[in-house]
Design a protein around this motif. Sequence first.
Motif, PDB file in Angstrom:
ATOM      1  N   GLN A  79       0.871  -1.263  -0.033  1.00 61.91           N
ATOM      2  CA  GLN A  79       0.006  -0.136  -0.211  1.00 61.91           C
ATOM      3  C   GLN A  79       0.700   1.202  -0.074  1.00 61.91           C
ATOM      4  OE1 GLN A  79      -2.312   1.271   3.173  1.00 61.91           O
ATOM      5  NE2 GLN A  79      -4.062   1.189   2.281  1.00 61.91           N
ATOM      6  N   ASP A  80       1.934   1.161   0.609  1.00 68.10           N
ATOM      7  CA  ASP A  80       2.909   2.356   0.560  1.00 68.10           C
ATOM      8  C   ASP A  80       3.783   2.637  -0.614  1.00 68.10           C
ATOM      9  OD1 ASP A  80       3.975   0.118   1.246  1.00 68.10           O
ATOM     10  OD2 ASP A  80       5.504   1.029   3.090  1.00 68.10           O
ATOM     11  N   ARG A  81       3.680   1.420  -1.348  1.00 63.23           N
ATOM     12  CA  ARG A  81       4.638   1.522  -2.687  1.00 63.23           C
ATOM     13  C   ARG A  81       3.889   0.764  -3.856  1.00 63.23           C
ATOM     14  NH1 ARG A  81      10.316   1.034  -3.395  1.00 63.23           N
ATOM     15  NH2 ARG A  81      10.257  -1.143  -2.112  1.00 63.23           N
ATOM     16  N   PRO A  82       2.810   0.869  -4.174  1.00 65.29           N
ATOM     17  CA  PRO A  82       1.975   0.097  -5.019  1.00 65.29           C
ATOM     18  C   PRO A  82       2.644  -0.076  -6.475  1.00 65.29           C
ATOM     19  CG  PRO A  82       0.337   1.761  -4.258  1.00 65.29           C
ATOM     20  CD  PRO A  82       1.869   2.226  -3.776  1.00 65.29           C
ATOM     21  N   GLY A  83       2.649  -1.566  -6.639  1.00 65.60           N
ATOM     22  CA  GLY A  83       3.482  -1.725  -7.918  1.00 65.60           C
ATOM     23  C   GLY A  83       4.850  -1.931  -8.052  1.00 65.60           C
ATOM     24  N   SER A  84       5.539  -1.878  -6.810  1.00 65.02           N
ATOM     25  CA  SER A  84       6.891  -1.686  -6.418  1.00 65.02           C
ATOM     26  C   SER A  84       7.528  -3.122  -6.998  1.00 65.02           C
ATOM     27  CB  SER A  84       7.313  -1.051  -5.366  1.00 65.02           C
ATOM     28  OG  SER A  84       6.743  -1.948  -4.111  1.00 65.02           O
ATOM     29  N   LEU A  85       6.664  -4.158  -6.822  1.00 71.50           N
ATOM     30  CA  LEU A  85       7.374  -5.561  -6.824  1.00 71.50           C
ATOM     31  C   LEU A  85       7.351  -5.754  -8.584  1.00 71.50           C
ATOM     32  CD1 LEU A  85       5.678  -7.772  -4.181  1.00 71.50           C
ATOM     33  CD2 LEU A  85       7.828  -6.162  -4.183  1.00 71.50           C
ATOM     34  N   ARG A  86       8.229  -6.615  -8.867  1.00 73.48           N
ATOM     35  CA  ARG A  86       8.295  -7.465 -10.113  1.00 73.48           C
ATOM     36  C   ARG A  86       7.018  -8.030 -10.499  1.00 73.48           C
ATOM     37  NH1 ARG A  86      13.181  -6.434 -12.918  1.00 73.48           N
ATOM     38  NH2 ARG A  86      14.832  -5.658 -11.284  1.00 73.48           N
ATOM     39  N   PRO A  87       6.855  -8.241 -11.773  1.00 69.31           N
ATOM     40  CA  PRO A  87       5.498  -8.961 -11.984  1.00 69.31           C
ATOM     41  C   PRO A  87       5.615 -10.569 -11.436  1.00 69.31           C
ATOM     42  CG  PRO A  87       5.743  -7.747 -13.806  1.00 69.31           C
ATOM     43  CD  PRO A  87       6.985  -7.519 -12.893  1.00 69.31           C
ATOM     44  N   ARG A  88       6.850 -11.259 -11.730  1.00 66.01           N
ATOM     45  CA  ARG A  88       7.040 -12.342 -11.142  1.00 66.01           C
ATOM     46  C   ARG A  88       7.117 -12.786  -9.663  1.00 66.01           C
ATOM     47  NH1 ARG A  88      12.376 -12.953  -9.549  1.00 66.01           N
ATOM     48  NH2 ARG A  88      13.666 -11.600 -10.470  1.00 66.01           N
ATOM     49  N   GLN A  89       7.301 -11.484  -8.973  1.00 70.01           N
ATOM     50  CA  GLN A  89       7.474 -11.331  -7.472  1.00 70.01           C
ATOM     51  C   GLN A  89       5.753 -11.528  -7.214  1.00 70.01           C
ATOM     52  OE1 GLN A  89       9.795  -8.049  -6.943  1.00 70.01           O
ATOM     53  NE2 GLN A  89      11.408  -9.445  -6.018  1.00 70.01           N
ATOM     54  N   TYR A  90       4.976 -10.678  -7.851  1.00 70.47           N
ATOM     55  CA  TYR A  90       3.571 -10.853  -7.380  1.00 70.47           C
ATOM     56  C   TYR A  90       2.978 -12.175  -7.606  1.00 70.47           C
ATOM     57  CZ  TYR A  90       3.005  -5.640  -6.821  1.00 70.47           C
ATOM     58  OH  TYR A  90       3.221  -4.420  -6.237  1.00 70.47           O
ATOM     59  N   ALA A  91       3.475 -12.906  -8.647  1.00 62.84           N
ATOM     60  CA  ALA A  91       3.114 -14.354  -8.920  1.00 62.84           C
ATOM     61  C   ALA A  91       3.412 -15.281  -7.782  1.00 62.84           C
ATOM     62  CB  ALA A  91       3.639 -14.739 -10.076  1.00 62.84           C
TER      63      ALA A  91
END
Length: 127
Positions: A79-91
């Motif tokens: 929430q404090d840095r939305p979208g800050s991970l790589r796509p594969r990390q979200y997976a």
Amino acid sequence: MLAVATALPTSAQEPEVAPPSSTREGVYTVEQAERGEEIMHDVCANCHMDDEFVGTFIKSWAGASVGDLFEEVSTSMPQDRPGSLRPRQYAQVLAYIFQLNGLPPGEVLMSSSIEELREIIIEGSQG
Ligand code: HEC
């Protein structure tokens, strides 16, 4: 609850082995869940406990697609840095959440493409 959409591929390009269409069919690997656990504990644990993502959480997403959940989490979290991970990390984080819910791992890496993940419907481990 949303109706489960059964959009089957109709084209001649259908792969020989049909990809999994439900989170009950092994949609992530053990390694992805392990990496996801590390990320969850490094990045998400400041604000979330693992328990929050078990049971009621996954039931509330039942019938939606993994792509929908991926999109929600990848655009709003952390929430404090939305979208800050790589796509594969979200997976990987989603893989860990599925593991926490008793959903089985499989042999094939979970994609980090929202379009591909829209083909997989979220179901809890039991009804
Ligand atoms: C700075 C605090 C903070 C961090 C870090 C954070 N979250 Fe959240 N998260 C929240 C808050 C607050 C909510 C509830 C309000 C909301 O939905 O925006 C929430 C809601 C959620 C939801 C529920 C969304 C829904 O619609 O059901 C998910 C899933 C989630 N977070 C996953 C994550 C993951 C995965 C991470 C790590 C990559 C993460 N969060 C990191 C604060 C945080």
